[in-house]
Write a protein that holds these residues in place. Structure first.
Motif, short mmCIF file in Angstrom:
data_model
loop_
_atom_site.label_atom_id
_atom_site.label_comp_id
_atom_site.label_asym_id
_atom_site.label_seq_id
_atom_site.Cartn_x
_atom_site.Cartn_y
_atom_site.Cartn_z
N LEU A 166 4.04 -8.81 11.78
CA LEU A 166 3.04 -9.77 11.91
C LEU A 166 1.97 -9.35 12.71
O LEU A 166 0.78 -9.74 12.24
N ILE A 167 1.98 -8.49 13.60
CA ILE A 167 0.95 -7.75 14.18
C ILE A 167 -0.16 -7.23 13.38
O ILE A 167 -1.22 -7.21 13.41
N LEU A 168 0.52 -6.36 12.49
CA LEU A 168 -0.34 -5.63 11.63
C LEU A 168 -1.44 -6.68 10.66
O LEU A 168 -2.46 -6.34 10.52
N LEU A 169 -0.58 -7.53 10.09
CA LEU A 169 -1.39 -8.44 9.20
C LEU A 169 -2.17 -9.56 9.85
O LEU A 169 -3.27 -9.76 9.38
N ALA A 170 -1.88 -9.80 11.16
CA ALA A 170 -2.67 -10.66 11.75
C ALA A 170 -3.97 -9.95 12.31
O ALA A 170 -5.11 -10.38 12.35
N CYS A 171 -3.84 -8.50 12.77
CA CYS A 171 -5.16 -7.88 13.03
C CYS A 171 -5.81 -7.51 11.81
O CYS A 171 -7.20 -7.51 11.66
N VAL A 172 -5.11 -7.54 10.31
CA VAL A 172 -6.12 -7.42 9.08
C VAL A 172 -6.74 -8.60 9.03
O VAL A 172 -8.17 -8.63 8.57
N TYR A 173 -6.24 -9.78 9.41
CA TYR A 173 -6.68 -10.93 9.38
C TYR A 173 -8.01 -11.33 10.12
O TYR A 173 -9.04 -11.76 9.71
#
Length: 510
Positions: A63-70
């Motif tokens: 979730l951290i990875l994809l939220a940072c991508v967001y």
């Protein structure tokens, strides 16, 4: 003080070497994806979801990875808007109005620096709001039962038009089609196969991740093959990426006003970052455009929408985490990730798995610092990414999509399903129907059906339980209001289009 304790625990989770590396990687890749015209945060997150699964990351780290991508995509979308007059994504649309004229006047570095700082202010504001308001919303949502959740899902589908900006009738039709797709598989109560046509592979229904990659990434490839393979304008050269303090200072008011407007619009289910950007620009124009400089390269016209869309992006996480209802198209994709990881967003998430929630909030604070550091001195590097030809970019997207999906289940059937959803997404786009309602129907359909059945089971089949509480009645009233407003706005837009058959510059951002 309780919130401070949770936040400190979240920083302990976010500051592990793995999560720091994932946050940095997500910010960097997200900025690049956001800067590439046409991809945007929804496609960026959808493309990288298979990577999160193939790396077998823990749920919090994924979730951290994809939220940072967001967040990175929201920062990066401004680059092509300013340099090429091509929005990297829909929320960056409003940045074109004053950003590109600034670039044409030789003020591209100033525009990029001001927009980067405005993105930082908006994103930090929204992260603070997420920290403060999500727990309050949870305290309210704890009173929800099956009937109230069913009403909430009805409201979510009624507000999809705000996410897509599409025709209400087409939006609801697409959502209904998504709900039909959600019924494929084994009936959870009777155990009878539904719409599987004798295929054992469909007994588990459609994997949301496979559907997402197909609907967004693969369909985007088809669209680019048809329309944009040869498109590439020249970018404005950038020798520096900073502005004088006096230039930045005059935009501070616009940044904070845009952040407030954007965060409020982001919290509303279905509003999303596009509405936040539009409202922030419109409000700032009414407040500050006393000399008529907006639209000709006014720095405040760059700062306000950038702060607004980044604040709205963070605000959209509030209903997703607290209620399990996505506030934007990208949070719908993040919702799919959580569901696929057997994590149920909602009030119980804050009670049962607080490390995931507060680790994410802490990581977003770090991500904003990383993005500010990346986006000021490295703007020249990111703008060079705009020169990548489509013939080189598209094979990479195809490779990531196929390898990622295959790594999830090692099933060639899933690859076929992914391509099928890609064709479906392409056809829907040709018909001017957004794929986001289909995704939401597929994602929320199972839980919506489960809550309806659970409520009816509690009441012994009496449908009156669906309107037995003031919460349910209030949600249905909101649903009716949203539908009426959507119909009125669609009717007014149709009248304006009929009255002005020649497209103007203003109508592009209508």
């Amino acid at each position: 003080m309780e919130i401070l304790g949770f936040l400190l625990a979240g920083f302990a989770e976010a500051l592990t070497p793995t999560n720091i590396a994932l946050a940095l990687f997500g910010c960097f890749i997200g900025t690049i994806i956001g800067a590439l015209p046409g991809l945007g945060p929804v496609n960026g997150v959808a493309i990288l979801i298979p990577l999160a699964f193939s790396l077998q990351l823990p749920p919090g780290s994924a979730l951290i990875l994809l939220a940072c991508v967001y967040y990175g995509c929201m920062y990066g979308g401004r680059i092509s808007s300013i340099m090429l007059n091509i929005p990297g994504d829909e929320p960056a649309m409003m940045t074109c109005i004053d950003g590109y004229p600034m670039a044409m006047k030789g003020k591209a570095p100033e525009a990029l620096a001001i927009s980067g700082i405005a993105s930082f202010v908006g994103a930090v504001t929204s992260t603070i709001g997420l920290m403060l308001f999500a727990p309050l919303l949870v305290q309210f949502a704890i009173h929800f039962g099956p009937a109230e959740y069913f009403a909430l899902y009805i409201l979510a589908f009624a507000t999809i038009g705000g996410v897509t900006g599409a025709n209400p009738a087409k939006t609801l039709l697409a959502a209904a089609f998504g709900l039909v797709l959600a019924t494929v598989g084994i009936d959870p109560q009777s155990g009878v196969p539904r719409y599987t046509f004798g295929s054992f592979e469909l007994y588990d229904g459609f994997d949301p991740i496979v559907a997402l990659v197909g609907l967004f990434a693969i369909s985007e490839i088809f669209v680019m093959l048809e329309t944009r393979m040869g498109d590439r304008q020249g970018a404005v050269s950038v020798n520096r990426a900073f502005a004088r303090y006096s230039e930045i200072r005059q935009t501070f008011g616009a940044m904070f006003r845009g952040s407030a407007v954007g965060f409020v619009s982001g919290i509303l289910p279905g509003a999303g970052a596009s509405l936040g950007s539009f409202l922030a620009y419109t409000a700032e124009k009414r407040v500050s455009n006393k000399d008529g400089t907006f639209g000709t390269g006014d720095p405040r016209g760059v700062a306000a929408p950038e702060a607004g869309n980044n604040a709205a992006a963070g605000g959209a996480l509030v209903p997703m985490l607290a209620l399990g209802v996505p506030g934007s198209g990208t949070t719908a994709v993040l919702l799919a990730l959580l569901i696929s990881l057997n994590i149920t967003p909602g009030p119980l998430l804050f009670q049962n798995q607080p490390d995931i929630v507060w680790g994410l909030i802490a990581a977003l604070f770090l991500a904003n610092v990383f993005l500010l550091i990346l986006n000021l001195p490295l703007v020249g590097v990111f703008t060079r990414m705009l020169a990548i030809p489509m013939w080189a970019l598209m094979p990479f997207v195809v490779m990531v999509s196929f390898v990622g999906v295959y790594s999830i289940s090692h099933s060639t059937f899933d690859l076929t399903v992914m391509v099928g959803f890609g064709v479906l997404g392409f056809l829907l786009r040709k018909l001017d129907i957004s794929v986001v309602p289909v995704v939401l129907g597929l994602l929320l359909g199972a839980e919506m059906e489960a809550n309806l059945r659970r409520a009816l089971a509690i009441s012994g089949g009496e449908a009156g339980i669906l309107v037995s509480s003031w919460i349910s009645i209030g949600l249905y009233a909101l649903t009716g209001c949203f539908l009426v407003i959507a119909v009125i706005l669609a009717f007014r837009k149709r009248r304006r289009l009929a009255a002005a058959p020649v497209a103007g510059t203003e109508r592009v951002f209508d």
